[in-house]
Design an enzyme around this catalytic site. Structure first.
Site, short mmCIF file in Angstrom:
data_model
loop_
_atom_site.label_atom_id
_atom_site.label_comp_id
_atom_site.label_asym_id
_atom_site.label_seq_id
_atom_site.Cartn_x
_atom_site.Cartn_y
_atom_site.Cartn_z
N ASP A 102 50.82 49.78 44.73
CA ASP A 102 50.82 49.13 46.03
C ASP A 102 51.56 47.79 45.93
OD1 ASP A 102 48.73 49.43 48.73
OD2 ASP A 102 49.75 47.53 48.40
N ILE A 103 52.37 47.49 46.94
CA ILE A 103 53.18 46.27 46.93
C ILE A 103 52.31 45.02 47.08
CG2 ILE A 103 53.66 46.04 49.41
CD1 ILE A 103 56.65 45.67 48.61
N GLN B 56 44.33 51.89 58.70
CA GLN B 56 45.57 52.58 58.32
C GLN B 56 46.77 51.89 58.98
OE1 GLN B 56 45.77 56.81 59.23
NE2 GLN B 56 47.64 57.09 58.02
N HIS C 231 47.78 58.65 52.40
CA HIS C 231 47.83 58.11 51.05
C HIS C 231 46.41 57.82 50.60
CE1 HIS C 231 48.47 55.02 54.13
NE2 HIS C 231 47.71 54.23 53.40
N LEU C 232 46.14 58.15 49.36
CA LEU C 232 44.86 57.83 48.75
C LEU C 232 45.04 56.56 47.93
CD1 LEU C 232 41.96 59.06 48.46
CD2 LEU C 232 42.72 59.94 46.25
P1 5GP Z 1 46.85 51.52 54.67
O1 5GP Z 1 46.61 50.15 55.24
O2 5GP Z 1 47.72 52.35 55.59
O3 5GP Z 1 45.62 52.26 54.26
O4 5GP Z 1 47.66 51.30 53.31
C1 5GP Z 1 49.02 51.05 53.29
C2 5GP Z 1 49.32 50.37 51.98
O5 5GP Z 1 50.72 50.40 51.77
C3 5GP Z 1 48.91 48.89 51.95
O6 5GP Z 1 47.95 48.69 50.91
C4 5GP Z 1 50.21 48.16 51.71
O7 5GP Z 1 50.07 47.05 50.85
C5 5GP Z 1 51.11 49.23 51.11
N1 5GP Z 1 52.52 49.04 51.36
C6 5GP Z 1 53.10 48.67 52.53
N2 5GP Z 1 54.43 48.63 52.40
C7 5GP Z 1 54.71 48.98 51.11
C8 5GP Z 1 55.92 49.12 50.37
O8 5GP Z 1 57.03 48.93 50.87
N3 5GP Z 1 55.81 49.49 49.06
C9 5GP Z 1 54.59 49.73 48.47
N4 5GP Z 1 54.60 50.07 47.19
N5 5GP Z 1 53.43 49.61 49.15
C10 5GP Z 1 53.49 49.25 50.45
#
Ligand code: 5GP
Ligand code: ZN
Length: 113
Positions: A29-30, A93, A99-100
Site C-alpha cells: 500500500d502506498i 472503500q 482488494h484485500l
Molecule cells: P480502500 O480505502 O479502497 O479500502 O483502500 C485503497 C487503498 O489503496 C488505500 O489503503 C490506499 O492507500 C491505497 N492506494 C491508493 N492509491 C494507491 C497507489 O497508487 N498505489 C498503491 N500501492 N496503493 C494505493
C-alpha cells in the site's frame, strides 16, 4: 472508465509487487497503516464485493489463502495479522477494484474505526 488498480496490473502505474500469479497480484500500500500493509487484488476487475458472483468464489478464496501465505513470509503469522475488505463508501472503500488489505507488524485494536 480508468481504474487505478487495473493500471497497476497492466504496469502503467508502478507498484512494489510482493506476489503475483495468473489470477491475482499483491503489492505494498502506498500509504501503509501498519509496518506491513499489502493489498491483494484479482486481475479481474470486480468493483466491489457486492459485484462478486458465485463463480468468483474460488478466486476470492485464493486471495484469502494468499494473505495467510504472505503473512507467513512477512513473519507475522504467529504474532497475528488482520485482513480487511472495505465495501462501498461508508466502509471506507476508495478504490473500486476489490482488494484485500493485509496488515501486520503492530498490535491491532478492535473495534476498527
Ligand atoms: P480502500 O480505502 O479502497 O479500502 O483502500 C485503497 C487503498 O489503496 C488505500 O489503503 C490506499 O492507500 C491505497 N492506494 C491508493 N492509491 C494507491 C497507489 O497508487 N498505489 C498503491 N500501492 N496503493 C494505493
Ligand atoms: Zn480495475
Amino acid at each position: 472508465m480508468t481504474c487505478l488498480f487495473c493500471n497497476i496490473i497492466s504496469g502503467d502505474v508502478p507498484a512494489d509487487i510482493v506476489y503475483q500469479d495468473d489470477r491475482i497480484i499483491a503489492f505494498r500500500d502506498i500509504s501503509p497503516k501498519a509496518p506491513n500493509h499489502v493489498l491483494i487484488i484479482p486481475r479481474k476487475h470486480i468493483p466491489t464485493l457486492n459485484d462478486a458472483q458465485a463463480g468468483d468464489a474460488e478466486l476470492l478464496g485464493h486471495i484469502l489463502l494468499t494473505a495467510a501465505t504472505l503473512a507467513g513470509q512477512l513473519g507475522c503469522k504467529e504474532q497475528g495479522y488482520r485482513v480487511v475488505m472495505n465495501c462501498n463508501a461508508a466502509a471506507g472503500q476508495t478504490v473500486f477494484h476489490i482488494h484485500l488489505h493485509l496488515l501486520c507488524g503492530r498490535t491491532m485494536h478492535w473495534p476498527p474505526g
